[in-house]
Design a protein around this motif. Structure first.
Motif, PDB file in Angstrom:
ATOM      1  N   LEU A 100      -5.837 -13.981   6.242  1.00  0.00           N
ATOM      2  CA  LEU A 100      -6.020 -15.400   5.946  1.00  0.00           C
ATOM      3  C   LEU A 100      -4.665 -16.090   6.011  1.00  0.00           C
ATOM      4  N   VAL A 101      -4.629 -17.237   6.709  1.00  0.00           N
ATOM      5  CA  VAL A 101      -3.413 -18.050   6.759  1.00  0.00           C
ATOM      6  C   VAL A 101      -3.732 -19.424   6.191  1.00  0.00           C
ATOM      7  N   LEU A 102      -3.061 -19.783   5.107  1.00  0.00           N
ATOM      8  CA  LEU A 102      -3.193 -21.120   4.541  1.00  0.00           C
ATOM      9  C   LEU A 102      -2.155 -22.019   5.186  1.00  0.00           C
ATOM     10  N   LEU A 103      -2.626 -23.135   5.702  1.00  0.00           N
ATOM     11  CA  LEU A 103      -1.761 -24.047   6.445  1.00  0.00           C
ATOM     12  C   LEU A 103      -1.491 -25.304   5.626  1.00  0.00           C
ATOM     13  N   HIS A 159       1.094 -28.954   5.192  1.00  0.00           N
ATOM     14  CA  HIS A 159       1.918 -29.876   5.976  1.00  0.00           C
ATOM     15  C   HIS A 159       3.388 -29.528   5.818  1.00  0.00           C
ATOM     16  N   GLY A 160       3.830 -29.444   4.572  1.00  0.00           N
ATOM     17  CA  GLY A 160       5.214 -29.093   4.311  1.00  0.00           C
ATOM     18  C   GLY A 160       6.179 -30.226   4.583  1.00  0.00           C
ATOM     19  N   THR A 161       7.297 -30.183   3.922  1.00  0.00           N
ATOM     20  CA  THR A 161       8.384 -31.132   4.144  1.00  0.00           C
ATOM     21  C   THR A 161       9.625 -30.586   3.466  1.00  0.00           C
ATOM     22  N   ASP A 162      10.760 -30.776   4.101  1.00  0.00           N
ATOM     23  CA  ASP A 162      12.012 -30.343   3.492  1.00  0.00           C
ATOM     24  C   ASP A 162      12.454 -31.279   2.375  1.00  0.00           C
ATOM     25  N   LEU A 163      11.761 -32.417   2.213  1.00  0.00           N
ATOM     26  CA  LEU A 163      12.154 -33.401   1.216  1.00  0.00           C
ATOM     27  C   LEU A 163      11.513 -33.151  -0.141  1.00  0.00           C
ATOM     28  N   ASN A 164      10.459 -32.339  -0.175  1.00  0.00           N
ATOM     29  CA  ASN A 164       9.733 -32.123  -1.426  1.00  0.00           C
ATOM     30  C   ASN A 164       9.253 -30.676  -1.503  1.00  0.00           C
ATOM     31  N   LYS A 165       9.901 -29.895  -2.360  1.00  0.00           N
ATOM     32  CA  LYS A 165       9.555 -28.480  -2.472  1.00  0.00           C
ATOM     33  C   LYS A 165       8.153 -28.275  -3.042  1.00  0.00           C
ATOM     34  N   ASN A 166       7.646 -29.247  -3.823  1.00  0.00           N
ATOM     35  CA  ASN A 166       6.308 -29.113  -4.385  1.00  0.00           C
ATOM     36  C   ASN A 166       5.239 -29.075  -3.301  1.00  0.00           C
ATOM     37  N   SER A 167       5.529 -29.707  -2.167  1.00  0.00           N
ATOM     38  CA  SER A 167       4.566 -29.753  -1.070  1.00  0.00           C
ATOM     39  C   SER A 167       4.223 -28.346  -0.593  1.00  0.00           C
ATOM     40  N   SER A 168       5.229 -27.496  -0.471  1.00  0.00           N
ATOM     41  CA  SER A 168       4.985 -26.125  -0.019  1.00  0.00           C
ATOM     42  C   SER A 168       4.631 -25.203  -1.170  1.00  0.00           C
ATOM     43  N   GLY A 169       5.140 -25.510  -2.358  1.00  0.00           N
ATOM     44  CA  GLY A 169       4.912 -24.629  -3.492  1.00  0.00           C
ATOM     45  C   GLY A 169       3.448 -24.429  -3.810  1.00  0.00           C
ATOM     46  N   VAL A 170       2.642 -25.481  -3.669  1.00  0.00           N
ATOM     47  CA  VAL A 170       1.231 -25.363  -3.994  1.00  0.00           C
ATOM     48  C   VAL A 170       0.508 -24.485  -2.977  1.00  0.00           C
ATOM     49  N   ILE A 171       0.994 -24.435  -1.750  1.00  0.00           N
ATOM     50  CA  ILE A 171       0.388 -23.551  -0.742  1.00  0.00           C
ATOM     51  C   ILE A 171       0.684 -22.097  -1.086  1.00  0.00           C
ATOM     52  N   TYR A 172       1.920 -21.821  -1.443  1.00  0.00           N
ATOM     53  CA  TYR A 172       2.282 -20.467  -1.863  1.00  0.00           C
ATOM     54  C   TYR A 172       1.511 -20.053  -3.118  1.00  0.00           C
ATOM     55  N   LEU A 173       1.321 -20.993  -4.049  1.00  0.00           N
ATOM     56  CA  LEU A 173       0.595 -20.701  -5.276  1.00  0.00           C
ATOM     57  C   LEU A 173      -0.826 -20.255  -4.974  1.00  0.00           C
ATOM     58  N   ASN A 174      -1.520 -20.993  -4.109  1.00  0.00           N
ATOM     59  CA  ASN A 174      -2.901 -20.628  -3.792  1.00  0.00           C
ATOM     60  C   ASN A 174      -2.984 -19.350  -2.977  1.00  0.00           C
ATOM     61  N   GLU A 201      -0.187  -9.258  11.870  1.00  0.00           N
ATOM     62  CA  GLU A 201      -0.802  -8.037  12.395  1.00  0.00           C
ATOM     63  C   GLU A 201      -2.223  -7.915  11.863  1.00  0.00           C
ATOM     64  N   ALA A 202      -3.157  -8.527  12.583  1.00  0.00           N
ATOM     65  CA  ALA A 202      -4.563  -8.480  12.200  1.00  0.00           C
ATOM     66  C   ALA A 202      -5.417  -8.800  13.410  1.00  0.00           C
ATOM     67  N   GLU A 203      -6.569  -8.164  13.465  1.00  0.00           N
ATOM     68  CA  GLU A 203      -7.500  -8.408  14.565  1.00  0.00           C
ATOM     69  C   GLU A 203      -8.282  -9.707  14.362  1.00  0.00           C
ATOM     70  N   ASN A 204      -8.460 -10.110  13.103  1.00  0.00           N
ATOM     71  CA  ASN A 204      -9.147 -11.351  12.757  1.00  0.00           C
ATOM     72  C   ASN A 204      -8.202 -12.211  11.924  1.00  0.00           C
ATOM     73  N   VAL A 205      -8.000 -13.444  12.356  1.00  0.00           N
ATOM     74  CA  VAL A 205      -7.099 -14.353  11.649  1.00  0.00           C
ATOM     75  C   VAL A 205      -7.873 -15.626  11.296  1.00  0.00           C
ATOM     76  N   ILE A 206      -7.947 -15.925  10.016  1.00  0.00           N
ATOM     77  CA  ILE A 206      -8.628 -17.121   9.529  1.00  0.00           C
ATOM     78  C   ILE A 206      -7.577 -18.147   9.138  1.00  0.00           C
ATOM     79  N   VAL A 207      -7.622 -19.320   9.757  1.00  0.00           N
ATOM     80  CA  VAL A 207      -6.646 -20.384   9.482  1.00  0.00           C
ATOM     81  C   VAL A 207      -7.362 -21.537   8.781  1.00  0.00           C
ATOM     82  N   ILE A 208      -6.883 -21.873   7.578  1.00  0.00           N
ATOM     83  CA  ILE A 208      -7.505 -22.931   6.783  1.00  0.00           C
ATOM     84  C   ILE A 208      -6.457 -23.990   6.443  1.00  0.00           C
TER      85      ILE A 208
END
Length: 257
Positions: free
Chosen positions: A136-139, A141-156, A188-195
């Motif tokens: 599973l890949v969680l996608l 938006h991200g931004t270098d201006l706000n670390k909270n933007s990426s932090g919530v993706i890592y959290l989930n 490294e996976a045969e099936n990749v789910i992007v959300i």
């Protein structure tokens, strides 16, 4: 009386930007078993569209008002724009015989992994996977201006990783590292789910992401790999209950006694 105010960003360029807010508000109005008795009023407002958040409190009759920002992460809009436009003092505001509870954005809420997994279940229903690993890949938006933007993706990602459903759970972004294309190519996976952990459909989800990943639609079959691409988490119907629960939590947090 109790009111729920759902605040969206809105857009003059993308009509789909506000649609999830209207959809979830409609679903909440139709729910009869909401936590803490539900709401007498459910109101939508936006930053870039009408009805404007600046005037929304003038339309609300209830004495208890719960404001939920339909945003994934903390940032400029949730921390500055919304409080300024609504005249909020913090998590609780007393004004004009109203008590206004301001909830946090949706992405960090404890129930968000369940919504992500429901989005995945809908995507994968009736689809065949290859033998082998599933990632599973969680996608975000991200931004270098706000670390909270990426932090919530890592959290989930970490919360889902602990459930041990997939062989791997990774994250990728549009505007920061790790870049989504490199993540999908290297996993490294045969099936990749992007959300996409986005609130609404738009140019990125329909154009840039499929183009960057060279996708054919929901299912892209390549030599030795199948990529499954889901819709934005924020458009899933289960987000309505999450919004209601987020509001109820804000009230319980500051309950007296």
């Amino acid at each position: 009386m109790k009111a729920l105010v759902i605040v969206g960003h809105g857009s003059h360029l993308n009509g789909d930007s506000s649609q999830p807010v209207y959809d979830h508000a409609s679903r909440i109005r139709g729910m009869s078993d909401l936590p803490d008795g539900g709401f007498d009023e459910v109101v939508e407002c936006f930053w870039k569209e009408e009805p404007s958040m600046r005037h929304v409190m003038d339309t609300v009759e209830s004495e208890e008002v719960y404001v939920v920002p339909a945003f994934i992460s903390e940032g400029y809009f949730t921390q500055q724009v919304i409080p300024r436009e609504l005249g909020l003092d913090g998590e609780v505001t007393h004004r004009d015989e109203k008590t206004i509870y301001y909830a946090g954005p949706l992405g960090a809420f404890k129930e968000m992994p369940d919504v992500i997994l429901e989005r995945i279940n809908d995507l994968m229903h009736g689809k065949k996977t290859r033998e082998g690993r599933t990632a599973l890949v969680l996608l975000g938006h991200g931004t270098d201006l706000n670390k909270n933007s990426s932090g919530v993706i890592y959290l989930n990602a970490e919360r889902i990783r602990k459930r041990e459903i997939y062989d791997a759970v990774e994250v990728g972004f549009l505007d920061q590292e790790p870049e989504i294309g490199s993540v999908v190519r290297s996993i490294e996976a045969e099936n990749v789910i992007v959300i996409p952990v986005f609130i609404a459909e738009g140019w990125h989800t329909r154009e840039t992401i499929p183009e960057d990943l060279d996708l054919d639609g929901e299912v892209t079959v390549r030599e030795g790999r199948t990529i499954f691409y889901g819709g934005p988490v924020g458009t899933h119907s289960s987000m309505a209950l999450l919004i209601a629960d987020r509001a109820a939590e804000a009230g319980r947090k500051h309950a007296v006694g």
